[in-house]
Design a protein around this motif. Structure first.
Motif, mmCIF file in Angstrom:
data_model
loop_
_atom_site.group_PDB
_atom_site.id
_atom_site.type_symbol
_atom_site.label_atom_id
_atom_site.label_comp_id
_atom_site.label_asym_id
_atom_site.label_seq_id
_atom_site.Cartn_x
_atom_site.Cartn_y
_atom_site.Cartn_z
ATOM 1 N N ILE A 32 0.829 -1.041 -0.137
ATOM 2 C CA ILE A 32 0.006 0.066 0.073
ATOM 3 C C ILE A 32 0.926 1.189 -0.076
ATOM 4 C CG2 ILE A 32 -0.394 -0.212 2.337
ATOM 5 C CD1 ILE A 32 -3.076 0.938 2.124
ATOM 6 N N PHE A 33 0.612 2.016 -0.814
ATOM 7 C CA PHE A 33 1.181 3.600 -0.783
ATOM 8 C C PHE A 33 0.059 4.532 -0.261
ATOM 9 C CE2 PHE A 33 3.809 1.142 -4.018
ATOM 10 C CZ PHE A 33 5.088 1.691 -3.832
ATOM 11 N N ILE A 34 0.561 5.328 0.670
ATOM 12 C CA ILE A 34 -0.121 6.514 1.050
ATOM 13 C C ILE A 34 0.522 7.565 0.543
ATOM 14 C CG2 ILE A 34 -1.222 7.550 3.157
ATOM 15 C CD1 ILE A 34 -0.881 4.733 4.307
ATOM 16 N N THR A 35 -0.013 8.582 -0.064
ATOM 17 C CA THR A 35 0.588 9.596 -0.694
ATOM 18 C C THR A 35 -0.244 10.889 -0.995
ATOM 19 O OG1 THR A 35 1.719 10.671 -2.683
ATOM 20 C CG2 THR A 35 -0.007 8.679 -3.061
ATOM 21 N N PRO A 36 0.172 12.116 -0.596
ATOM 22 C CA PRO A 36 -0.526 13.306 -0.925
ATOM 23 C C PRO A 36 -0.445 13.862 -2.387
ATOM 24 C CG PRO A 36 1.590 14.101 0.241
ATOM 25 C CD PRO A 36 1.602 12.689 0.048
ATOM 26 N N ASP A 37 0.394 12.917 -3.075
ATOM 27 C CA ASP A 37 0.810 13.476 -4.397
ATOM 28 C C ASP A 37 -0.767 13.541 -5.317
ATOM 29 O OD1 ASP A 37 1.350 13.829 -7.231
ATOM 30 O OD2 ASP A 37 2.905 12.096 -7.015
ATOM 31 N N PRO A 38 -0.912 14.752 -5.800
ATOM 32 C CA PRO A 38 -2.219 14.966 -6.343
ATOM 33 C C PRO A 38 -2.346 14.235 -7.993
ATOM 34 C CG PRO A 38 -0.775 16.969 -6.786
ATOM 35 C CD PRO A 38 -0.247 15.998 -5.874
ATOM 36 N N CYS A 39 -1.100 13.531 -8.170
ATOM 37 C CA CYS A 39 -1.075 12.787 -9.723
ATOM 38 C C CYS A 39 -1.108 11.362 -9.127
ATOM 39 C CB CYS A 39 0.077 13.318 -10.315
ATOM 40 S SG CYS A 39 0.168 15.118 -10.754
ATOM 41 N N ALA A 40 -1.260 11.039 -7.979
ATOM 42 C CA ALA A 40 -1.231 9.487 -7.617
ATOM 43 C C ALA A 40 -1.950 8.697 -8.396
ATOM 44 C CB ALA A 40 -1.454 9.591 -6.278
ATOM 45 N N ALA A 41 -3.060 8.950 -8.896
ATOM 46 C CA ALA A 41 -4.241 8.303 -9.437
ATOM 47 C C ALA A 41 -3.663 7.666 -10.872
ATOM 48 C CB ALA A 41 -5.434 9.096 -9.643
ATOM 49 N N ARG A 42 -2.856 8.348 -11.230
ATOM 50 C CA ARG A 42 -2.379 7.731 -12.727
ATOM 51 C C ARG A 42 -1.396 6.399 -12.410
ATOM 52 N NH1 ARG A 42 2.707 9.703 -14.626
ATOM 53 N NH2 ARG A 42 3.923 11.227 -13.439
ATOM 54 N N PHE A 43 -0.909 6.148 -11.524
ATOM 55 C CA PHE A 43 -0.152 5.336 -10.826
ATOM 56 C C PHE A 43 -0.885 3.870 -10.368
ATOM 57 C CE2 PHE A 43 2.704 8.714 -10.531
ATOM 58 C CZ PHE A 43 3.640 8.296 -11.287
ATOM 59 N N ASN A 44 -2.241 3.958 -10.547
ATOM 60 C CA ASN A 44 -3.050 3.161 -10.039
ATOM 61 C C ASN A 44 -3.475 1.934 -10.897
ATOM 62 O OD1 ASN A 44 -4.688 1.929 -7.914
ATOM 63 N ND2 ASN A 44 -6.403 3.352 -8.065
ATOM 64 N N GLN A 45 -2.380 1.200 -11.079
ATOM 65 C CA GLN A 45 -2.539 0.195 -12.065
ATOM 66 C C GLN A 45 -1.493 -0.860 -11.837
ATOM 67 O OE1 GLN A 45 -1.470 1.795 -15.955
ATOM 68 N NE2 GLN A 45 0.291 3.103 -15.299
ATOM 69 N N SER A 46 -1.492 -2.055 -12.289
ATOM 70 C CA SER A 46 -0.696 -3.212 -12.089
ATOM 71 C C SER A 46 0.853 -2.761 -12.653
ATOM 72 C CB SER A 46 -1.076 -4.634 -12.920
ATOM 73 O OG SER A 46 -2.463 -4.909 -12.310
ATOM 74 N N VAL A 47 1.810 -3.037 -11.867
ATOM 75 C CA VAL A 47 3.161 -3.294 -12.210
ATOM 76 C C VAL A 47 3.551 -4.662 -12.641
ATOM 77 C CG1 VAL A 47 5.468 -2.166 -11.580
ATOM 78 C CG2 VAL A 47 3.368 -1.386 -10.637
ATOM 79 N N GLU A 48 4.187 -4.510 -13.780
ATOM 80 C CA GLU A 48 4.901 -5.807 -14.310
ATOM 81 C C GLU A 48 6.275 -5.675 -14.417
ATOM 82 O OE1 GLU A 48 2.904 -7.314 -17.432
ATOM 83 O OE2 GLU A 48 0.852 -7.074 -16.733
ATOM 84 N N ILE A 49 7.159 -6.822 -14.032
ATOM 85 C CA ILE A 49 8.439 -7.149 -14.249
ATOM 86 C C ILE A 49 8.606 -8.393 -15.078
ATOM 87 C CG2 ILE A 49 10.633 -7.440 -13.030
ATOM 88 C CD1 ILE A 49 10.181 -5.354 -11.051
ATOM 89 N N HIS A 50 9.233 -8.258 -16.075
ATOM 90 C CA HIS A 50 9.659 -9.496 -16.838
ATOM 91 C C HIS A 50 10.869 -9.829 -16.871
ATOM 92 C CE1 HIS A 50 5.380 -9.075 -18.783
ATOM 93 N NE2 HIS A 50 5.808 -7.488 -18.904
#
Length: 315
Positions: free
Chosen positions: A105-123
Motif C-alpha cells: 500500500i502506498f499512502i501519498t499526498p501526491d495529486p497525480c497519484a491516480a495515474r499510478f493506480n495500475q498493475s506493475v509488471e516486471i519481466h
C-alpha cells in the motif's frame, strides 16, 4: 533524505498499525482475516544473493512463527515508476522469506497519484512478476468539512487534512474538531497533521488556529507549553517541531523495543528483568533491529545478545 511530511505520516502509521490494514480493505477492496496481532517487522529486506531493499514500514499480521500475511507500507510525497518497480522487488523478497501473502500500500499526498493506480509488471526471461498495489492518494481520501464527521474517525480526519487541507472548509472543520478534543489528544493530532500538510495547507491551518482558537484555550496552551519546554524562541510551530525531534527518536526506539518484546512473548521466551530493562532503555535503532531479527529465531533470551554465555565445549 526523508522530508518532515514523510516522517510525520510514517509516525502516524506506526502509531496506528491498523490504519494501513483498514485502507487495504476499504480502498483496495481486499478481504483480510481479522483479529490478527499486528507488529512492525524489520524494514531491511534481503535475498539470498545479498541484495538489500528498504521498506518504510513492514506490518506483520499473526504470530511470528506463523504469520498470516505481511503488508509493505510506503509513504511517498511524490509517486514515481521507479519506486513502484523497486517495491515489486521488495515484495518479492518478503514473499520468499515468509512464504505467505504480501500486500503493498502506498499512502501519498501526491495529486497525480491516480495515474499510478495500475498493475506493475516486471519481466525476466520466462518469469513475470505482477504487483497490484493499493494507492491511497487524494482522490481516495474523503474531503471532510464537518467536525462531527472528523470526530467519528480521527485517523481519516488527519489524512483528509493532509490531502485537502488547502481547502478553507477542511481546515476550519479540523481546527474546530481540535477544540472539542481532550488537550493531549488535540495537541498530538495537530502535531501529526501540521507536519503532514503541504506548505499551503500548513499556512492555512496556522491562520485558522489564530481565528478560531484563543491562545488561552486549554489545548492551545498545552501545545505552546510543549514548544516552550523544547526551547522555542522563534514561533510556536518551530518550537513544536524542535520539541518533537528528541521525542520522535525515542518513540521509534520504544516502538522497535515493543516489537522485540512481542516476538519474544509469542515464542514463549522468558524475559528476565535485567534483559527487559536492557531492551526497553536502548536507543540504538540499529542494535534494536539486530535484536528483532535474532528474536525471530531465538530459543533463549541470551540468543539476542553478544554478551550471552559462551556455549559449553563439547566433550
Amino acid at each position: 533524505m526523508p522530508s518532515p511530511r514523510h516522517d510525520a505520516l510514517l509516525r502516524l502509521i506506526r502509531d496506528h498499525l491498523d490504519l494501513p490494514i483498514r485502507l487495504l480493505r476499504e480502498v483496495g477492496g481486499i478481504t483480510l482475516p481479522t483479529g490478527a496481532p499486528l507488529w512492525v517487522g524489520p524494514g531491511d529486506l534481503r535475498d539470498r544473493i545479498s541484495r538489500e531493499m528498504h521498506a518504510d514500514t513492514v506490518v506483520f499480521a499473526g504470530p511470528p512463527q506463523d504469520r498470516w500475511f505481511s503488508t509493505i507500507v510506503e509513504v511517498e510525497t511524490e509517486m514515481s515508476e521507479q519506486k513502484l518497480r523497486q517495491t515489486v522487488e521488495a515484495a518479492e523478497m518478503l514473499r520468499l522469506e515468509t512464504r505467505k501473502p504480501v500486500y503493498v500500500i502506498f499512502i501519498t499526498p501526491d495529486p497525480c497519484a491516480a495515474r499510478f493506480n495500475q498493475s506493475v509488471e516486471i519481466h525476466s526471461g520466462c518469469l513475470t512478476i505482477i504487483m497490484r498495489p493499493v494507492i491511497v492518494g487524494p482522490d481516495r481520501i474523503p474531503v471532510l468539512t464537518d467536525p462531527e464527521q472528523m470526530a467519528a474517525d480521527l485517523l481519516t480526519a488527519a489524512l483528509s487534512v493532509m490531502a485537502h487541507g488547502h481547502l478553507p472548509k477542511v481546515a476550519e472543520a479540523f481546527v474546530k474538531l481540535l477544540d472539542g478534543l481532550p488537550d493531549d489528544d488535540a495537541a498530538s493530532l495537530f502535531g501529526y497533521t501540521i507536519d503532514m500538510a503541504p506548505p499551503q495547507a500548513r499556512q492555512l491551518l496556522e491562520e485558522t488556529v489564530t481565528i478560531y482558537i484563543p491562545e488561552h484555550s486549554p489545548w492551545a496552551q498545552n501545545l505552546y507549553r510543549k514548544g516552550e519546554e523544547a526551547g522555542r524562541e522563534e514561533g510556536w510551530e518551530k518550537g513544536w517541531k524542535e520539541g518533537q525531534k528528541e521525542g520522535d527518536a525515542r518513540g521509534r526506539a520504544m516502538e522497535k523495543a515493543a516489537s522485540v518484546f512481542t516476538v519474544l512473548r509469542f515464542r514463549g521466551i522468558a524475559i528476565p528483568p535485567d534483559r527487559h530493562t536492557q531492551i526497553a532503555t536502548c536507543t540504538d535503532l540499529d542494535l534494536l533491529e539486530v535484536w528483532l531479527r535474532r528474536a525471530l529465531e531465538a530459543t533463549h533470551i541470551d540468543d539476542l545478545f553478544d554478551d550471552g554465555p559462551e556455549p559449553e565445549p563439547r566433550s
